[in-house]
Design a protein around this motif. Structure first.
Motif, short mmCIF file in Angstrom:
data_model
loop_
_atom_site.label_atom_id
_atom_site.label_comp_id
_atom_site.label_asym_id
_atom_site.label_seq_id
_atom_site.Cartn_x
_atom_site.Cartn_y
_atom_site.Cartn_z
N ALA A 229 1.06 -1.19 -0.29
CA ALA A 229 0.00 0.24 -0.25
C ALA A 229 1.09 1.24 -0.29
CB ALA A 229 -1.07 -0.10 1.03
N ARG B 55 -6.66 -1.69 -5.56
CA ARG B 55 -5.64 -2.69 -5.73
C ARG B 55 -4.82 -3.55 -4.78
NH1 ARG B 55 -4.27 -1.62 -11.84
NH2 ARG B 55 -3.68 -3.87 -11.38
N LEU B 56 -5.87 -4.16 -3.33
CA LEU B 56 -4.44 -4.75 -2.93
C LEU B 56 -4.78 -5.66 -2.11
CD1 LEU B 56 -3.72 -1.61 -0.03
CD2 LEU B 56 -1.89 -2.88 -1.72
N LEU B 91 0.66 2.62 -10.61
CA LEU B 91 -0.02 2.17 -9.21
C LEU B 91 0.80 2.52 -7.94
CD1 LEU B 91 -2.47 0.79 -8.23
CD2 LEU B 91 -1.87 -0.68 -8.28
N ARG B 92 2.15 2.11 -7.84
CA ARG B 92 3.42 2.55 -6.75
C ARG B 92 3.47 3.99 -6.80
NH1 ARG B 92 5.91 -3.00 -7.89
NH2 ARG B 92 6.81 -1.92 -9.86
N ARG B 95 0.00 5.05 -5.37
CA ARG B 95 0.20 4.29 -4.14
C ARG B 95 0.38 5.20 -2.56
NH1 ARG B 95 -0.10 -2.26 -4.30
NH2 ARG B 95 -1.26 -2.26 -4.76
N TRP B 96 0.20 5.38 -1.45
CA TRP B 96 0.68 6.65 -0.70
C TRP B 96 -0.04 7.87 -0.58
CZ3 TRP B 96 -0.44 3.30 3.52
CH2 TRP B 96 -0.11 3.31 4.36
N VAL B 101 -3.58 3.79 3.72
CA VAL B 101 -4.63 2.70 4.47
C VAL B 101 -4.32 2.71 5.93
CG1 VAL B 101 -5.16 0.77 3.96
CG2 VAL B 101 -4.56 1.39 1.96
N ASP B 122 11.49 4.67 4.25
CA ASP B 122 10.96 3.82 3.33
C ASP B 122 9.89 4.64 1.73
OD1 ASP B 122 12.72 1.56 3.40
OD2 ASP B 122 11.47 0.25 3.96
N VAL B 123 9.31 5.32 3.18
CA VAL B 123 8.18 5.90 2.47
C VAL B 123 8.94 7.10 1.66
CG1 VAL B 123 6.11 7.22 2.68
CG2 VAL B 123 6.16 5.10 3.72
N ARG B 125 11.77 7.17 0.53
CA ARG B 125 12.62 6.43 -0.50
C ARG B 125 11.94 5.99 -1.46
NH1 ARG B 125 15.94 5.58 3.76
NH2 ARG B 125 15.12 3.41 4.46
N ALA B 126 10.89 5.67 -1.50
CA ALA B 126 10.37 5.09 -2.42
C ALA B 126 9.54 6.56 -3.49
CB ALA B 126 9.25 4.29 -2.11
N HIS B 127 9.09 7.70 -2.87
CA HIS B 127 8.62 8.64 -3.42
C HIS B 127 8.85 10.23 -3.66
CE1 HIS B 127 4.61 6.76 -2.97
NE2 HIS B 127 4.59 5.30 -2.08
N MET B 170 0.77 4.64 12.80
CA MET B 170 0.60 4.04 11.42
C MET B 170 -0.12 5.26 10.80
SD MET B 170 0.73 0.98 9.76
CE MET B 170 0.40 1.81 7.66
N MET B 173 2.83 7.55 9.44
CA MET B 173 2.83 7.08 8.38
C MET B 173 2.26 7.62 7.17
SD MET B 173 4.93 3.55 7.41
CE MET B 173 4.99 2.77 9.25
N THR C 290 -3.86 -6.47 -7.37
CA THR C 290 -5.39 -7.60 -7.40
C THR C 290 -5.72 -7.50 -9.47
OG1 THR C 290 -6.08 -7.06 -4.90
CG2 THR C 290 -7.23 -7.48 -7.61
#
Lengths: 326, 338, 300
Positions: A229, B55-56, B91-92, B95-96, B101, B122-123, B125-127, B170, B173, C290
């Protein structure tokens, strides 16, 4: 730290138990094979050697059991495991000291390769569940059901006897002098290929299977779904979130598999006449060399305990939940 | 202003003949900045719905129809984005940064072998590829501060935190990239009542401050009534009623909504007898014909076991799928309204 | 309880059944006396000797047939004894908890950590007569600990379940609780432990025979390999001498593992390799993404 201390205490107890088993067995079991052995070698044994064998096997009927036990420990601490009959007049300690490095290096390298390889394959198979990798599972099952030693026999028949690609026996070529020379190391590596591959092939399946099942279980954990997610790269989710957690049972199970790994390695050495502990044990069994058998059992057990402690340290580093942070 | 539009969304578990229809033709809209509550018994499909729109869904979940249209501020130039049409890479990225979520089960949604800082990092670094390590730490501190956790907890592992703190982490995050939408899937079920309330109140204050929209999923309808602007009631994978929270609480149109309301004690207002709903939710492999609720419905009548009622508007802001409020297409002799 | 045999378990049970049959009738259907020497020395497989002959003209096929019984008897007996031991130790430890648990757990951990093979070797070689029964006993004495560990963990979690707690509150006797409330829920775990121990026992027994610790005049697949190895079968290229025994071991081991996979999947459905996830459409299921398979098509 308490975790490690507890484990260390447990290993001490286990070592004590193994040593005591070694002490008790010859005294408990019927028959007197050792006495026959000593009698046979009588003329060639020194008085000291006989005395030490008497302590080992409790042939001094005159002494009380506690006294015998005490003497047994004294001898152990002096490193006196008695005399080997097979390699007469070498002491058991010397025989073991010569062969142990071979076994340790063969087993150490193959175990690491097998663990890393099996775990990586398991990670992919579990992550891509339903892909062609699942088709490998029946094959790996079949391979894990094959006894190590039989696979070794086949390897010798195919690669040594028929193809003449690798030597069938020994740890190095007959003419080479052991030492840190390029010639010796090269020869030793060349001789280690077949036994090494045999061990890896027959042990890798277990790691693949265990890791795959853990990956499947972990993949549906909330933190893995949460990592998806978060939009993290797939590799990151697979390795840092799923595999990193899935590997923990493999590491803690490692200690318990070690007994099997040792058994397998010993057998492969027997088949390949590899100059390690296993081959020595084989010779000891066939010659009914009791002091040597017992000495080997003791050394192997102690080595396994040390390896276990190492695995615990690794586990401690991998799982923060076992670390106490003040 | 609409931020998310779900049109005709259907989800199956499995494919082929023995597929289970977990969500059937759901239409929903989420307005910018509002709290939309999704209610229903466990197994009603409300979590499946929320997971499908991001889509999880784990295998064997498959989305079989529909569109999830996202009207983001950032994507306004080329119209809405269909989340279901995005490539894995898109999608990646989506997301976030657009939808985050907060998961069910406060205990397990943090990686047990990483520190809070690593997981927040991590969040970024990815975005936010261009963010420096120092800036990441700084931002992480701000986020913890936002949810009321002291910054020294950054180096903590999840097992060192209490359940409430973990859920706050959470939430921190979830807000890291200032998304337009936060999905809260049973965010407080594992927590005790006091902590639950603190966290939800915190969340609502943050929403006023930052202006994101919330999809709030819980089986606890009294919490929903209190914290949502609008509520959609889900039964057997279908939305059966949709209305402003206050109106549902005052006068629910669908008998199932009334049943749900009666199975929880009201937090405020007059006491009512708790009646609950007889029976249990249908096995999704064998959904009853007609209105899926009819076997448990106290007001079931003639058309209910024959025809499935559609979700139709009842006034300006509410809609319901119930033959009590519509006329059966086949049997025009049916009753109009209560 | 509804129990559908899954294909893996079915295959496994089928192969195991075949070996059990051979074990029962092997000595009668064997064409030759396995120890009798014949005129055909070291011949490859032929009509007269399907698996060829040994250096002394013994029929390998007959040796395998006759040897099956020893393998299975030792495997099953050792498996049975070890399973009983593991149930007694594991369930008691898990159910009683406290000091009893500490002591029993430490005991089984000791047996887990001490390498089994060297221990069995020295135990067996000190005994004057290494009969099949003695071997089975030695193997079970070292092979029970794994099952005990698993059972202890299972019992521990079962103990906290409502029905057990309830029965405990009504003052049921401990042994009644264990037998009627706990044990039925452990059936699958015990079964899987039993099968696992049988695999271990079969491999150990064959190994002991192969290295010459066990009585080599008892025919089993390990003794076949022992004689092959000691007569340089490899160097002489007599592959038929050691291939059939090895394949039989692998086949039996695979059969037992398959049965265990079936049990594992029965207990933990998540492990199933292929559910009906991929239909004819074959949408790739990929973790975290999905799949969207729009079948209806009323909207694009």
């Amino acid at each position: 730290m308490t975790f490690l201390l507890r484990r260390a205490a447990f290993y001490l107890v286990t070592a004590w138990a193994a040593i005591t088993i070694n002490f008790v067995l010859p005294r408990m079991l019927p028959g007197d094979p050792v006495q026959t052995m000593i009698t046979r070698f009588q003329g060639r044994l020194s008085a000291d050697a006989i005395a030490s064998l008497h302590v080992l096997f409790g042939l001094d009927a005159g002494e009380s059991l506690p006294t015998q036990y005490w003497k047994y420990w004294e001898n152990l601490f002096r490193g006196d495991l008695g005399l080997s009959f097979t390699f007469f007049p070498t002491t058991v300690t010397d025989v073991v000291a010569q062969s142990l490095p071979w076994t340790l290096s063969l087993m150490g390298v193959t175990t690491v390769i097998s663990f890393v390889l099996g775990t990586l394959i398991g990670v992919y198979a579990g992550w891509r569940r339903g892909s062609w990798l699942d088709g490998l599972l029946p094959v790996t099952t079949f391979f894990s059901a094959i006894p190590y030693f039989w696979l070794g026999l086949i390897a010798i028949a195919v690669f040594a006897v028929n193809l003449r690609a690798f030597p069938a026996a020994g740890g190095y070529a007959p003419g080479v002098v052991p030492g840190f020379t390029a010639e010796f190391v090269g020869s030793a590596l060349y001789h280690a290929v077949l036994p090494g591959v045999t061990i890896v092939v027959s042990s890798v399946a277990g790691w693949v299977l265990g890791m795959r099942n853990m990956m499947v279980t972990v993949s549906s954990e909330d933190y893995v779904v949460a990592a998806h997610a978060k939009g993290l790269p797939e590799r990151r989710v697979m390795l840092r979130y799923a595999a990193r957690n899935a590997v923990l049972p493999s590491v803690s199970g490692f200690a318990l598999s070690l007994g099997f790994i040792v058994g397998g390695t010993l057998l492969v050495e027997m088949v390949f006449s590899y100059p390690g502990i296993g081959f020595v044990l084989f010779q000891a069994v066939n010659a009914k060399d009791y002091p040597l058998m017992q000495g080997i059992f003791l050394i192997i057990t102690l080595a396994v305990l040390v390896a276990n402690l190492l695995a615990d340290v690794v586990y401690l580093l991998l799982d923060p939940r076992t670390r106490k942070v003040s | 202003m609409t931020v998310l539009e779900i049109r005709d969304l259907s989800v199956d578990y499995g494919q082929g003949d023995d597929a289970v229809h977990a969500v059937s033709s759901v239409d929903l809209t989420l307005e910018r900045g509002e709290v939309l509550g999704l209610a229903g018994e466990s197994g009603s499909g409300k979590s499946t719905l929320a997971h499908a729109m991001t889509r999880l869904l784990p295998p064997p979940g498959v989305i079989t129809s529909g569109e999830v249209l996202y009207h983001g501020r950032r994507s306004s130039s080329d119209g809405p984005v269909d989340v279901l049409g995005l490539t894995p890479k898109e999608l990646r990225a989506f997301r976030w940064s657009e939808v985050s979520v907060v998961f069910q089960g406060a205990m397990n949604s943090l990686n047990p072998v990483s520190t809070v800082e690593q997981q927040l990092g991590d969040v970024f670094r990815a975005h936010r590829r261009d963010m420096t390590a120092a800036r990441r730490t700084e931002r992480s501190r701000e986020l913890l501060d936002l949810v009321g956790i002291s910054a020294d907890r950054l180096s903590a592992y999840p097992h060192q935190l209490s359940g409430g703190t973990r859920q706050r982490v959470m939430i921190a995050m979830a807000l890291a990239l200032e998304p337009e939408i936060v999905v809260m899937d049973e965010p407080t079920t594992a927590l005790d009542v006091v902590v639950q309330r603190q966290i939800l109140e915190k969340m609502m204050r943050l929403r006023e401050q930052l202006g994101f929209a919330v999809v709030f999923i819980t089986h606890d309808i009294s919490l929903l009534v209190e914290f949502s602007d609008r509520i959609a009631i889900v039964y057997a994978g279908r939305v059966v009623e949709q209305a402003p929270a206050r109106e549902i609480y005052r006068a629910a149109a669908h008998p199932y909504s009334r049943g749900l309301l009666n199975s929880f004690p009201a937090l405020h207002g007059e006491r009512r007898p708790l009646t609950g709903i007889p029976g249990s939710p249908p096995d999704l492999r064998h959904v009853p014909s007609g209105c899926p609720f009819h076997p448990r419905c106290p007001s079931a009548f003639d058309p209910c076991d024959q025809d499935t009622p559609a979700l139709v508007p009842l006034g300006e802001h509410r809609s319901a799928a119930c033959w009590l409020h519509t006329t059966s297409p086949r049997r025009r002799s049916g009753v109009g309204a209560t | 309880m509804r129990f559908r045999v899954n294909p893996k378990t079915g295959t496994g049970l089928g192969v195991l059944g075949f070996f059990v049959l051979i074990a029962a009738i092997g000595p009668w259907i064997a064409p030759y006396d396995p120890s009798a020497m014949g005129p055909d020395l070291l011949r490859p497989p032929s009509m007269r000797h399907p698996f060829g002959t040994t250096q002394t003209g013994q029929d390998v096929f007959s040796q395998i047939l006759v040897g099956t019984r020893g393998v299975l008897v030792v495997g099953l007996v050792a498996g049975l004894i070890a399973t009983v031991l593991s149930v007694v130790v594991g369930v008691t430890a898990g159910f009683l908890g406290g000091t009893a648990d500490e002591v029993l757990s430490a005991l089984s951990n000791v047996f887990l950590v001490v390498p089994a093979l060297p221990l069995i070797i020295i135990v067996v070689s000190f005994l004057p007569d290494a009969s099949d029964l003695v071997i089975a006993l030695a193997i079970s004495a070292t092979g029970w600990a794994w099952g005990a560990r698993v059972l202890r963990a299972q019992t521990l979690s079962l103990r906290q379940r409502d029905h057990v707690e309830a029965a405990r509150a009504t003052g049921e006797h401990t042994w009644r609780l264990i037998v009627f409330e706990v044990m039925p829920n452990l059936t699958a775990v015990i079964a899987s432990g039993f099968v696992g121990t049988v695999i271990f026992a079969v491999l150990s027994e064959i190994t002991l025979s192969f290295i010459g610790v066990a009585n080599i005049s008892n025919w089993n697949w390990g003794t076949v390999l022992f004689w092959a190895q000691n007569n340089q079968a490899l160097a002489q290229g007599a592959w038929w001498w050691f291939v059939p025994a090895g394949l039989s071991i692998a086949l039996l081991g695979t059969a037992l593992s398959l049965i265990n996979f079936g049990i594992d999947e029965f207990v933990n459905p998540r492990l199933r390799t292929s559910g009906r996830v991929r239909g004819e459409k074959g949408a790739r299921t990929r973790a975290g993404f999905t799949p969207v398979v729009r079948t209806g098509g009323d909207r694009s």
